[in-house]
Design a protein around this motif. Sequence first.
Motif, PDB file in Angstrom:
ATOM      1  N   UNK A 134       0.842  -1.217   0.000  1.00 37.92           N
ATOM      2  CA  UNK A 134       0.000   0.000   0.000  1.00 37.92           C
ATOM      3  C   UNK A 134       0.869   1.256   0.000  1.00 37.92           C
ATOM      4  N   UNK A 135       1.950   1.194   0.801  1.00 41.89           N
ATOM      5  CA  UNK A 135       2.858   2.345   0.866  1.00 41.89           C
ATOM      6  C   UNK A 135       3.487   2.570  -0.513  1.00 41.89           C
ATOM      7  N   UNK A 136       3.965   1.466  -1.126  1.00 45.67           N
ATOM      8  CA  UNK A 136       4.605   1.616  -2.449  1.00 45.67           C
ATOM      9  C   UNK A 136       3.609   2.080  -3.500  1.00 45.67           C
ATOM     10  N   UNK A 137       2.354   1.600  -3.372  1.00 46.57           N
ATOM     11  CA  UNK A 137       1.330   2.011  -4.345  1.00 46.57           C
ATOM     12  C   UNK A 137       0.963   3.480  -4.194  1.00 46.57           C
ATOM     13  N   UNK A 138       1.241   4.048  -3.014  1.00 52.67           N
ATOM     14  CA  UNK A 138       0.898   5.458  -2.855  1.00 52.67           C
ATOM     15  C   UNK A 138       1.980   6.372  -3.431  1.00 52.67           C
TER      16      UNK A 138
ATOM     17  N   UNK B  15       0.591   5.362   6.151  1.00 50.71           N
ATOM     18  CA  UNK B  15       1.007   5.309   4.737  1.00 50.71           C
ATOM     19  C   UNK B  15       2.016   6.419   4.451  1.00 50.71           C
ATOM     20  N   UNK B  18       5.256   5.672   5.997  1.00 54.29           N
ATOM     21  CA  UNK B  18       5.892   4.630   5.187  1.00 54.29           C
ATOM     22  C   UNK B  18       6.520   5.215   3.931  1.00 54.29           C
ATOM     23  N   UNK B  19       5.804   6.129   3.263  1.00 59.45           N
ATOM     24  CA  UNK B  19       6.335   6.771   2.057  1.00 59.45           C
ATOM     25  C   UNK B  19       7.613   7.539   2.409  1.00 59.45           C
ATOM     26  N   UNK B  22      10.434   5.102   2.937  1.00 60.35           N
ATOM     27  CA  UNK B  22      10.949   4.538   1.673  1.00 60.35           C
ATOM     28  C   UNK B  22      11.857   5.562   0.983  1.00 60.35           C
ATOM     29  N   UNK B 283       4.278  12.425  -3.698  1.00 63.04           N
ATOM     30  CA  UNK B 283       3.628  11.238  -3.131  1.00 63.04           C
ATOM     31  C   UNK B 283       2.575  11.636  -2.093  1.00 63.04           C
ATOM     32  N   UNK B 286      -0.362  12.964  -3.955  1.00 64.51           N
ATOM     33  CA  UNK B 286      -1.046  11.812  -4.573  1.00 64.51           C
ATOM     34  C   UNK B 286      -1.930  11.113  -3.530  1.00 64.51           C
ATOM     35  N   UNK B 287      -1.374  10.901  -2.325  1.00 65.31           N
ATOM     36  CA  UNK B 287      -2.128  10.216  -1.267  1.00 65.31           C
ATOM     37  C   UNK B 287      -3.321  11.053  -0.822  1.00 65.31           C
ATOM     38  N   UNK B 290      -5.990  10.799  -3.381  1.00 62.92           N
ATOM     39  CA  UNK B 290      -6.663   9.506  -3.255  1.00 62.92           C
ATOM     40  C   UNK B 290      -7.648   9.500  -2.090  1.00 62.92           C
TER      41      UNK B 290
END
Lengths: 295, 309
Positions: A134-138, B15, B18-19, B22, B283, B286-287, B290
């Motif tokens: 989910x994180x990568x898809x965001x 999320x 997490x982004x 990453x 990102x 984008x989130x 969404x």
Amino acid sequence: MNENVEMVATTGGRKTRSQLGEVLFRLRKSPLAMFGLAVVLILIFCALFADVIAPHSYSKQNLSHMFEAPSRQYLLGTDEFGRDILSRLIYGARVSLQVGFIAVGIALFVGGLLGAVSGYYGGWIDNGIMRVMDVLLSIPQTLLAIAIVAALGPGLMNLMIAVGISAVPNYARIVRSSVLSIRGMEFIEAARAVGSPDIRIILKHILPNSMAPIIVQSTLGVASAILNAAGLSFIGLGIQPPYPEWGAMLSGGRQYIRDYPHLTLYPGLAIMITILALNFLGDGLRDALDPKLKR
Amino acid sequence: MIRYIVRRVLFLIPVLVGVAFCVFTLLYLTPGDPARMVLGDLATESALQEFRAKEGLDQPYLVQFGNYLYKAVFHGDIGRSYVTKRPVMSEILVAFPYTLKLAAFAMVIAILVGVPCGILSAIKQYSIFDTLTMIFAMIGLSMPVFWLGLLLIILFSVHLRWLPSSGFDTFQAMILPSVALAAQSISMVTRMTRSSMLEVIRADYIRTARSKGQKESIVIWVHALRNALIPVVTLCGLQFGHLLSGAILTESIFAIPGVGRLMVDAIKTRDYPMVQGGVLFVAVAFSIVNLLVDLLYAYIDPRIKAQYR
């Protein structure tokens, strides 16, 4: 899907071949899919035999023949260094297909494994893997690929890794959902009952029966990988000159766009036809592999 | 409904962390010494040590990430550019309006062209219009945005001299980049509207509306379209997110000073804080888009509202 699964599960090798025959028979009924398949086969032929069929070298510069318009000697003209555009496009097919297939291979291997493990074991393993996905898809795929290339540096191998890794979540999700639909079926329980280890059940029973959506996604994925890679090369983050990648060729020709538009026209056309063919083939395969559309 | 909104907003937090993790990790692993990149090759070892201590670069990896996250969340500080030496956030805030305007303009074009084409295609299924629309949609999906951009420049800027080939300050200058960026979204919106409309016009309640003697135009535009557009709204939201990242290539072709161009330039000059900030910013945008789409979807689809009642 379930009909497919049961058919494969309860039959031997002979029937599996007839299933393949039936898929090919249905694929043949779609002219667009056949067009796509023909173009892909031609491209594979070009990629394999580029050394034989390319009329000139892709890298040999000829400064007395710069910016030539299409002629009998140079069928698609020459570029800013007098190199034959047709030969560079033919060699470019090799690069593009290599990037497309290997990137999808990486995505399929990593994503497939994660998706299969996630779907098969469920629980916290599933939850953990899917939250990471989910994180990568965001992060939008192009952006993720750009970030990976920025970290790894430009080059063919890094480009394939970047494009492949950025597509991993898509494959993980598809494989997971296929596995989820299969893992509760009787033949899986039977395999478990006779003591098959998990890895064997996943590799021998579950994955072969989840192939339909994976094949479709992979075909469309090759198109998207080629497009992404060409985009990265276009902005100078992919394959470096003088190697003939279509996106890099487009990028090289853009500064001469006012006087010599053929430098950008043909590589763009090559990318578009390839993507179009793969999309037609992917759509055709989706219909051919869908048991609901049988007959 | 409020429960749904709260749940969805809370889900966004891990999320986004997490982004950030990453993006931070990816560029943390990049070879090269940030201290040397900022101070240059002639810097002395003691100056380098002092810089590392000041910026926290000598701390363990997780502490560095914690500091990065703390500064980003509470101070809006996502680092300083190696090249311009200015805060990354202020550079991005100058560039982002261009990217947002480009993506928004492309989205408007995609909806204005895609939805009517999809509806007409569905109503006139298997007609010449339907076939041509679907062929063009497939071509649109397969056409690289950077090539379409160049073709538009050749035609409208070089040959016809109608529109400028670069910049984004006037309405005329906005047309070519927005159309180039919108092409794939037009195709996707057209295809989705068509298939969604085809599904809806075979539904029982449409047959009921027709059998009541309702006018065909009211059946299509009022009864069918309202439900057919629900999946299209989701697609548009997702597309808007992709347009934000797709703008990277478009900005590069049309020399638009947006976030995409900022990032491409940053990658070329190895300005990693800028790359990191750019990826993180897009990102996050984008989130958030969404999230808004999910909320909108819940608002217009009564089935989701009913689940949380």
